[in-house]
Design a protein around this motif. Structure first.
Motif, PDB file in Angstrom:
ATOM      1  N   MET A 127      20.105  33.076  65.577  1.00 39.52           N
ATOM      2  CA  MET A 127      20.570  34.454  65.433  1.00 39.52           C
ATOM      3  C   MET A 127      20.816  34.811  63.979  1.00 39.52           C
ATOM      4  O   MET A 127      20.626  35.959  63.566  1.00 39.52           O
ATOM      5  N   SER A 128      21.237  33.827  63.175  1.00 42.01           N
ATOM      6  CA  SER A 128      21.484  34.119  61.766  1.00 42.01           C
ATOM      7  C   SER A 128      20.202  34.526  61.045  1.00 42.01           C
ATOM      8  O   SER A 128      20.250  35.219  60.028  1.00 42.01           O
ATOM      9  N   GLY A 136      22.462  43.647  65.770  1.00 39.31           N
ATOM     10  CA  GLY A 136      23.179  44.730  66.418  1.00 39.31           C
ATOM     11  C   GLY A 136      24.395  44.211  67.156  1.00 39.31           C
ATOM     12  O   GLY A 136      24.697  43.003  67.125  1.00 39.31           O
ATOM     13  N   PRO A 137      25.101  45.110  67.831  1.00 39.49           N
ATOM     14  CA  PRO A 137      26.307  44.683  68.574  1.00 39.49           C
ATOM     15  C   PRO A 137      26.014  43.622  69.634  1.00 39.49           C
ATOM     16  O   PRO A 137      26.919  42.881  70.037  1.00 39.49           O
ATOM     17  N   TRP A 138      24.766  43.537  70.094  1.00 31.42           N
ATOM     18  CA  TRP A 138      24.434  42.554  71.124  1.00 31.42           C
ATOM     19  C   TRP A 138      24.706  41.118  70.664  1.00 31.42           C
ATOM     20  O   TRP A 138      24.977  40.229  71.485  1.00 31.42           O
ATOM     21  N   MET A 139      24.649  40.914  69.324  1.00 32.05           N
ATOM     22  CA  MET A 139      24.833  39.558  68.810  1.00 32.05           C
ATOM     23  C   MET A 139      26.248  39.056  69.082  1.00 32.05           C
ATOM     24  O   MET A 139      26.443  37.885  69.430  1.00 32.05           O
ATOM     25  N   GLU A 140      27.236  39.945  68.930  1.00 32.40           N
ATOM     26  CA  GLU A 140      28.613  39.538  69.193  1.00 32.40           C
ATOM     27  C   GLU A 140      28.801  39.198  70.668  1.00 32.40           C
ATOM     28  O   GLU A 140      29.438  38.203  71.029  1.00 32.40           O
ATOM     29  N   THR A 141      28.236  40.036  71.533  1.00 30.37           N
ATOM     30  CA  THR A 141      28.332  39.772  72.976  1.00 30.37           C
ATOM     31  C   THR A 141      27.648  38.458  73.337  1.00 30.37           C
ATOM     32  O   THR A 141      28.182  37.647  74.106  1.00 30.37           O
TER      33      THR A 141
END
Length: 590
Positions: free
Chosen positions: A221-222, A383-388
């Motif tokens: 992801m990074s 995007g915000p999906w990464m935190e989820t």
């Protein structure tokens, strides 16, 4: 330079923590200070736990094992092979006596086993030559939880003289396909290539395991935030790969050193140490808290790969590879077991090559992603999906913690599991408090909770459990003892009864209580009402009780004396030492 020295030190500590060198040695002898490994629980070396002697009698071979207390041998796991000095196999048939049937947790079924000693006879189904070699294989376990791998011993027998002597394991015949020496590596190259292929494939599959997948996912992801620095991304991929490969090579080196010292170790052997399993459960729990966002100050999974986006921090990428290897230690994968099992029988140089191939297979997906920019473009945009997604990855880690606690329970007992679980609860509370505290007092309390949580499993007593002074309660056993005129102490308890557990710890576990039972010849019966038992229910009803605890003392020829529900050592000893016909003054709630 100091930063890179700290990187190197951290890497070394992680590697040592992931290998059997930091684990307890299940085979360490209590009196052997030269052992490389120290165990939470001291187990005997296999040939000391099961002492085998062989003799000849009337054309048969008799195998006699003297088995140490607390150990047993499986009846169905004996195997004997006889060979002439020319290598020709002589067919044999073995006869073992009647063993004791137990439910074996290792195999999950009832099996016949031998305690104390056993004698096995071996018939030769055709006339043997005057001199033969016997290979004798057996397998056993310790009651405390360790199961040894099958163990083979070798003997030479002179049938003419009736003499038998132990001998070393025969070396493979020169020129056979099984020999792997410096001069035969070329001849066995196809087999070696297959072995390396299995190792790489096993390493690839390791990435899908719940203990490794979250770490790899965060690292991948990074890369979605590193599009502006693609010329540096490949370098970070190499650093990550180097961390994985060198970690596996370091593990192989330590395994070879320990095996050379006589330790029976292999991949995952460290999981036979309750201390290592507990430490690993704590590591996965801390990682899960970090992935879930509850522990941002100590473990921030985003840092596992965030340095790649900034174009620096190759040490962080290297350490991510080390961490991936550490968390892979409790996992195994298809093809991996075959590769490592054979690898540890090869010359050291080839063993290192196979372990390096395993590490290469594990690092391969990330290496491919960082080396091919076209694949990077297919990754989802940040995007915000990464935190989820990052928080979702915490749950496989929590599942791994539950599995490790289950392993700990199989190795030890429910008390050790409960101590570890409460320790993890204190760690979680410390993390929550640290995140909410803005001032020093709150952080001091959080630090104290963290230390208490980490130290709670260490408060559990180590070593083999003491011999229990009680026997299970049954109405028939109580009646038989009463008819024989024996004094009897009855403890009706349950695992869910807090008062019962407190009484057992405070009053019924002391050395003075045990000594009193022995000196006065008192039989101690314990009835476990954790699950419904009609006999225990009947005894409770007979004394006007509807639940536990209930403590009864039956002096010879006298009715039962009911002890209080809240016990102290003084109350119990007063009841047991009271003269016949004189009721003790115990007080308390009955």
């Amino acid at each position: 330079m100091s930063r890179y020295r700290s990187f190197a030190l951290y890497w070394l500590l992680l590697i040592l923590g992931s290998t059997p060198a930091m684990a307890a040695d299940p085979f360490a002898s209590a009196g052997n200070s030269s052992n490389l490994l120290q165990a939470d629980q001291q187990f005997l070396p296999v040939e000391q736990a099961y002492q085998l002697s062989v003799r000849l009698d009337g054309g048969k071979a008799l195998l006699e094992w003297n088995i140490a207390p607390g150990y047993y041998l499986y009846k169905d796991n004996f195997a004997v092979q006889a060979r002439g000095m020319d290598g020709v196999v002589i067919p044999t048939r073995i006869h073992a006596g009647k063993g004791r049937e137990i439910y074996d947790d290792y195999y999950g079924k009832n099996l016949e086993v031998f305690y104390d000693s056993t004698l096995v006879s071996v018939d030769f189904l055709q006339p043997p030559p005057p001199a033969i070699t016997l290979s004798v294989t057996s397998q056993g376990c310790a009651d405390a939880g360790l199961c040894y791998p099958p163990h083979t011993q070798y003997f030479t027998a002179d049938l003419a003289a009736g003499a038998v002597a132990p001998t070393a394991a025969p070396s493979p015949a020169a020129g056979t396909a099984s020999s792997v020496s410096a001069g035969s590596v070329t001849a066995s190259a196809p087999g070696l290539l297959t072995l390396l292929g299995f190792a790489i494939l096993g390493g690839l599959i390791l990435n899908l395991m719940p203990c490794v997948f979250p770490v790899l996912s965060i690292k991948v992801m990074s890369l979605t935030t590193a599009h502006a620095h693609r010329h540096r991304v490949a370098t970070h991929g190499l650093a990550y790969g180097a961390g994985v490969v060198l970690s596996f090579v370091a593990i192989a080196v330590l395994l070879l050193i320990l095996r050379r010292a006589g330790e029976a170790v292999g991949w995952g052997f460290q999981l036979q140490s309750p201390g290592f399993v507990t430490a690993l459960a704590y590591l996965f729990f801390l990682m899960a808290l970090g992935f879930g966002g509850q522990l941002p100050l100590l473990i921030n999974p985003g840092r596992l790969g965030g340095s790649a986006a900034r174009g620096n921090g190759l040490g962080a990428s290297f350490l991510t590879g080390v961490l991936a290897t550490v968390v892979a230690s409790p996992c195994s994968a298809p093809f991996m077991g075959t590769a490592l099992g054979v690898a540890l029988t090869l010359p050291p140089a080839l063993t290192l090559v196979v372990f390096a191939a395993l590490g290469f297979g594990m690092a391969l997906p990330f290496l491919v992603l960082t080396a091919l920019p076209g694949l990077l473009r297919r990754l989802p945009r940040p995007g915000p999906w990464m935190e989820t997604f990052r928080q979702l990855l915490a749950f496989p880690l929590y599942a791994t913690v539950l599995w490790l606690l289950w392993v700990l329970g199989r190795q030890t007992d429910i008390d050790r599991v409960l101590a570890a679980a409460f320790g993890l609860l204190l760690v979680a509370l410390a993390a929550w408090l640290a995140c909410r505290s803005r001032h020093a007092p709150g952080r001091v309390v959080a630090a104290a909770l963290l230390v208490a949580g980490l130290g709670l499993p260490l408060a559990q007593p180590a070593g083999a459990p003491a011999e229990r002074p009680w026997e299970p309660y049954s109405a028939a056993r109580l009646e038989a003892l009463r008819n024989a005129g024996a004094p009897v102490f009855v403890n009706l308890t349950a695992d869910w009864c807090i008062t019962c557990l407190a009484n057992e710890r405070m009053a019924l576990s002391s050395e003075l209580f045990r000594t009193t039972l022995k000196q006065r010849g008192i039989h101690y019966l314990k009835g476990d009402w954790t699950r419904y038992d009609p006999e225990i229910t009947a005894l409770l009803s007979a004394h006007g009780r509807s639940g536990v605890p209930l403590y009864l003392y039956f002096p010879p020829g006298e009715p039962a004396r009911i002890l209080p529900q809240l016990l102290t050592e003084t109350i119990v000893l007063s009841a047991l030492n009271a003269p016949p016909g004189v009721a003790p003054t115990t007080g308390g709630i009955r």
